[in-house]
Design a protein around this motif. Structure first.
Motif, short mmCIF file in Angstrom:
data_model
loop_
_atom_site.label_atom_id
_atom_site.label_comp_id
_atom_site.label_asym_id
_atom_site.label_seq_id
_atom_site.Cartn_x
_atom_site.Cartn_y
_atom_site.Cartn_z
N VAL A 519 32.33 60.69 55.64
CA VAL A 519 31.82 59.40 55.16
C VAL A 519 30.64 59.66 54.25
N SER A 520 30.55 58.92 53.15
CA SER A 520 29.53 59.18 52.15
C SER A 520 28.82 57.89 51.75
N ASP A 521 27.54 58.04 51.36
CA ASP A 521 26.83 56.97 50.68
C ASP A 521 26.08 57.59 49.51
N HIS A 522 25.12 56.88 48.92
CA HIS A 522 24.45 57.37 47.72
C HIS A 522 23.49 58.53 48.00
N THR A 523 23.24 58.83 49.31
CA THR A 523 22.28 59.90 49.64
C THR A 523 22.95 61.17 50.14
N GLY A 524 24.22 61.11 50.51
CA GLY A 524 24.88 62.31 51.04
C GLY A 524 26.14 61.97 51.78
N GLN A 525 26.65 62.93 52.55
CA GLN A 525 27.87 62.71 53.31
C GLN A 525 27.77 63.41 54.66
N ALA A 526 28.56 62.91 55.62
CA ALA A 526 28.53 63.47 56.98
C ALA A 526 29.90 63.31 57.61
N TRP A 527 30.17 64.18 58.61
CA TRP A 527 31.39 64.06 59.40
C TRP A 527 31.13 63.11 60.57
N LEU A 528 31.99 62.11 60.70
CA LEU A 528 31.92 61.17 61.82
C LEU A 528 33.22 61.24 62.61
N GLN A 529 33.08 61.14 63.95
CA GLN A 529 34.26 61.16 64.82
C GLN A 529 34.47 59.77 65.44
N GLY A 530 35.72 59.36 65.53
CA GLY A 530 36.03 58.07 66.11
C GLY A 530 37.27 58.12 66.96
N PHE A 531 37.44 57.07 67.78
CA PHE A 531 38.58 57.02 68.69
C PHE A 531 39.48 55.84 68.34
N ASN A 532 40.12 55.26 69.31
CA ASN A 532 41.22 54.36 69.03
C ASN A 532 40.84 53.15 68.19
N ASP A 533 39.69 52.50 68.50
CA ASP A 533 39.29 51.32 67.74
C ASP A 533 39.02 51.67 66.28
N VAL A 534 38.46 52.85 66.05
CA VAL A 534 38.19 53.28 64.68
C VAL A 534 39.49 53.52 63.92
N GLY A 535 40.45 54.18 64.56
CA GLY A 535 41.74 54.42 63.92
C GLY A 535 42.47 53.13 63.58
N LEU A 536 42.38 52.15 64.46
CA LEU A 536 43.03 50.86 64.19
C LEU A 536 42.43 50.21 62.95
N ALA A 537 41.11 50.34 62.78
CA ALA A 537 40.46 49.74 61.61
C ALA A 537 40.80 50.49 60.32
N VAL A 538 40.87 51.81 60.41
CA VAL A 538 41.09 52.63 59.21
C VAL A 538 42.54 52.54 58.75
N PHE A 539 43.49 52.64 59.68
CA PHE A 539 44.91 52.69 59.30
C PHE A 539 45.60 51.33 59.40
N ASN A 540 44.96 50.38 60.06
CA ASN A 540 45.54 49.03 60.18
C ASN A 540 46.91 49.04 60.85
N MET A 541 47.09 49.94 61.79
CA MET A 541 48.31 49.99 62.59
C MET A 541 48.02 50.78 63.86
N SER A 542 48.87 50.65 64.86
CA SER A 542 48.66 51.36 66.11
C SER A 542 48.93 52.85 65.93
N ALA A 543 48.38 53.65 66.83
CA ALA A 543 48.61 55.10 66.77
C ALA A 543 50.08 55.43 67.00
#
Length: 615
Positions: A519-543
């Motif tokens: 994930v990035s913004d105007h100051t840099g980037q970082a690795w973020l870890q997420g679980f089921n709720d995050v995947g649902l938001a990113v892919f817009n479908m169930s696992a």
């Protein structure tokens, strides 16, 4: 409205003479459009009422103050008044929090006010109204009508309900043999030389308070008799003196404590008043407790919490089906507070999240037994559904020896352990657009990468906004146990998918997201870890759907992965320091992910422009 003549000059014509005419201090006036209409007949209905179910108790009457007097006895000044509803007058006492209105002359003779909260008290067969809250409508005007004294209630009894939308039936305590006592339901700030006999239904641990200039200790407790409940609190020196004299479930005689109007921020709504213990307070255990009812718990089912008012308190008893890890959040004043979330379930087939704070969060032990827990006085919150939270007066009892707990234990072990539950809240998911983040508390990626100081084993919560650059797509999900209270990884065997924790084999697993992304913004980037709720938001479908596509259509899976990139979200994250093979590394996990609300983002930018920073 009355007018005031300003005398600029005068000449003495006669030094002294007899009274001429029959002047009055303020003249009778008639109602006009500028003067609110008084609630005619209210006072006589009040003094004649014998039941709290009478409509008069749900009224917010408009009355006129016709007389005031400051009472200077031992202690702070109290104000007494006579009020009129246009046809009758009645003596009233003003609660202490209203004193400033009369001292500052914001209210006085001739004022028209709306009474927002009130109660009554009987003194020598006279009904006295105690006003707890009022709104000033007109500061001063002429006398309205020709009111006369109210007719006293023929029964000579005084109910003591509160001015609420759902008044409860008043209960009068029967006379007690031996020591004379006053029922809790009749106790108020104007009671004198009283003694109550009541049972301790709740006592908190000793806690600390702190302000910028001082700090100390306190504890709170709840007393109950057959007429009601009342909260009490003791501070500092009183803690050592009286804390260990009170025990849960026992009955005591208590006297010489201060009765004051309760603070709604801390009260549970059981009474409009509360007790403050002092160095002269007397507490004596009562060995004959047969007249005081045993402790009863009005447990609320989890599916009924949606019908309860937000910010009210309740008692619940449930199974702790899931126990979260201890985390640390950073408050606005840069203090760190420990928190832990529990998932509770009960026989109503509902689940809800309850938050423990501070020492309770840190000391709670999860042994995997899914205990029965009884909570008293927990607050009902509204955050994308109902949630519960421990507050200052809350208590928790694990595996209590009561019938409700035994029934709940038997149900869960035989039925509930394999059951699915409907969530009473959706905290952590992406649905429910009402959830927001505080833009003023956002951190840039560079800020949290370089400035967060994290102790070993602790967690710090923060918020950020970023754009997804890449999602690691090798293993976006794992095969999980379908059992809601488990969700552990299952292993494929000859007979199906085996869960080592549950000891069961399932025909098919339920895939759940576990993703890592840049994930990035105007100051840099970082690795973020997420679980089921995050995947649902990113892919817009169930696992399950995504894994089916991954295993059957590689091109479509690549397209879906590419589409998930370059989307911007608001994140609530937790930073935790992990040590592996002697090396320490900070991991950033996503607790909540929300799509941008452009209206709120624009409002936040507008507010920034109005600050000194923009100048």
């Amino acid at each position: 409205m009355s007018s005031i003549a300003t005398i600029l000059d005068l000449e003495v014509l006669v030094k002294e003479a007899g009274k001429i005419g029959n002047p009055t201090p303020w003249a009778t006036t008639t109602t006009n459009e500028d003067i609110p209409q008084l609630t005619t007949g209210f006072l006589n209905q009040l003094v004649s009422s014998t039941s709290a179910q009478d409509p008069v108790w749900a009224t917010s009457p408009i009355v006129q103050i016709v007389q005031t007097k400051a009472i200077e006895a031992n202690g702070p000044v109290r104000w007494r008044a006579m009020i009129s509803d246009g046809t009758h007058i009645l003596q009233v006492m003003m609660a202490p929090q209203l004193t400033a209105l009369f001292q500052d002359r914001r209210a006085g003779i001739g004022s028209i006010v709306r009474v927002e909260r009130f109660t009554t008290h009987t003194v020598q067969d006279r009904r006295i109204m105690i006003i707890l809250g009022l709104e000033i409508l007109v500061k001063e005007t002429g006398r309205i009508g020709d009111p006369t004294p109210c007719t006293l209630s023929p029964e000579g009894t005084t109910p003591n309900p509160l001015n609420t939308a759902e008044p409860s039936e008043p209960r009068t305590a029967p006379p007690k043999p031996g020591r004379p006592t006053l029922p809790i339901g009749e106790l108020n700030p104007y009671s004198n030389n009283w003694t109550i006999k009541a049972r301790v239904t709740q006592k908190s641990e000793i806690k600390t308070w702190s302000k910028s200039h001082a700090e100390g200790r306190f504890f709170n407790f709840t007393l109950a008799d057959e007429t009601g409940e009342m909260r009490g609190v003791g501070f500092d020196a009183v803690v050592d003196q009286l804390y260990y004299k009170l025990e849960d479930g026992k009955v005591y005689y208590l006297s010489k404590a201060r009765v004051k109007v309760s603070k709604r921020k801390f009260a549970d709504g059981a009474s409009d008043f509360e007790l403050t213990l002092g160095e002269n307070t007397k507490i004596e255990e009562c060995t004959d407790d047969s007249e005081v009812p045993k402790i009863t718990n009005g447990f609320v089912k989890l599916d009924d919490l949606i019908n309860k008012p937000v910010n009210s308190t309740c008692d619940v008893i449930a199974i702790a089906s899931e126990v979260g890890q201890v985390s640390t959040i950073l408050t606005k004043d840069n203090r760190t507070i420990m928190k832990r979330d529990l998932t509770l379930v009960d026989r109503s087939n509902s689940s809800i999240r309850l938050t423990l704070w501070g020492k309770q969060a840190e000391t709670y032990e999860d042994d995997g037994s899914h205990p029965v827990i009884a909570f008293k006085g927990v607050r009902i919150n509204e955050f994308r559904g109902r949630t519960l939270s421990m507050i200052g007066g809350s208590t928790v009892t694990i595996n209590p020896n009561i019938p409700d707990a035994h029934v709940l234990r038997g149900w869960y072990d035989s039925v509930g352990v394999n059951q699915s539950f409907a969530a009473n809240s959706s905290a952590g998911s992406v649905s429910g657009g009402a959830a927001t983040l505080n833009g003023a508390q956002m951190r840039t990626i560079e800020d949290f990468l370089t400035n967060l100081q994290i102790a070993e084993g602790a967690e710090i919560m923060f918020s950020c906004r970023g754009t997804i650059l890449r999602v690691r797509g090798d293993n976006p999900a794992y095969p999980a146990c379908p059992k809601q209270s488990c969700r552990k990884k299952v292993v494929e065997t000859v007979g199906g998918w085996n869960c080592e924790k549950c000891g069961k084999t399932w025909e098919e697993p339920e895939y759940r997201y576990t993703i890592s992304m840049v994930v990035s913004d105007h100051t840099g980037q970082a690795w973020l870890q997420g679980f089921n709720d995050v995947g649902l938001a990113v892919f817009n479908m169930s696992a399950d759907e995504l894994m089916e596509i991954k295993n059957t259509n590689a091109d479509r899976y690549t397209a879906i992965s590419s589409k998930s990139e370059y989307s911007t979200f608001n994140f609530t994250c937790r930073a935790k320091l992990d040590t592996y093979n002697g090396q320490s590394k900070v991991r950033y996990g996503i607790s909540k992910i929300l799509p941008l609300n452009y209206r709120e983002e624009t409002a936040h930018l507008r507010d920034i422009i109005k600050t000194n920073w923009a100048d």
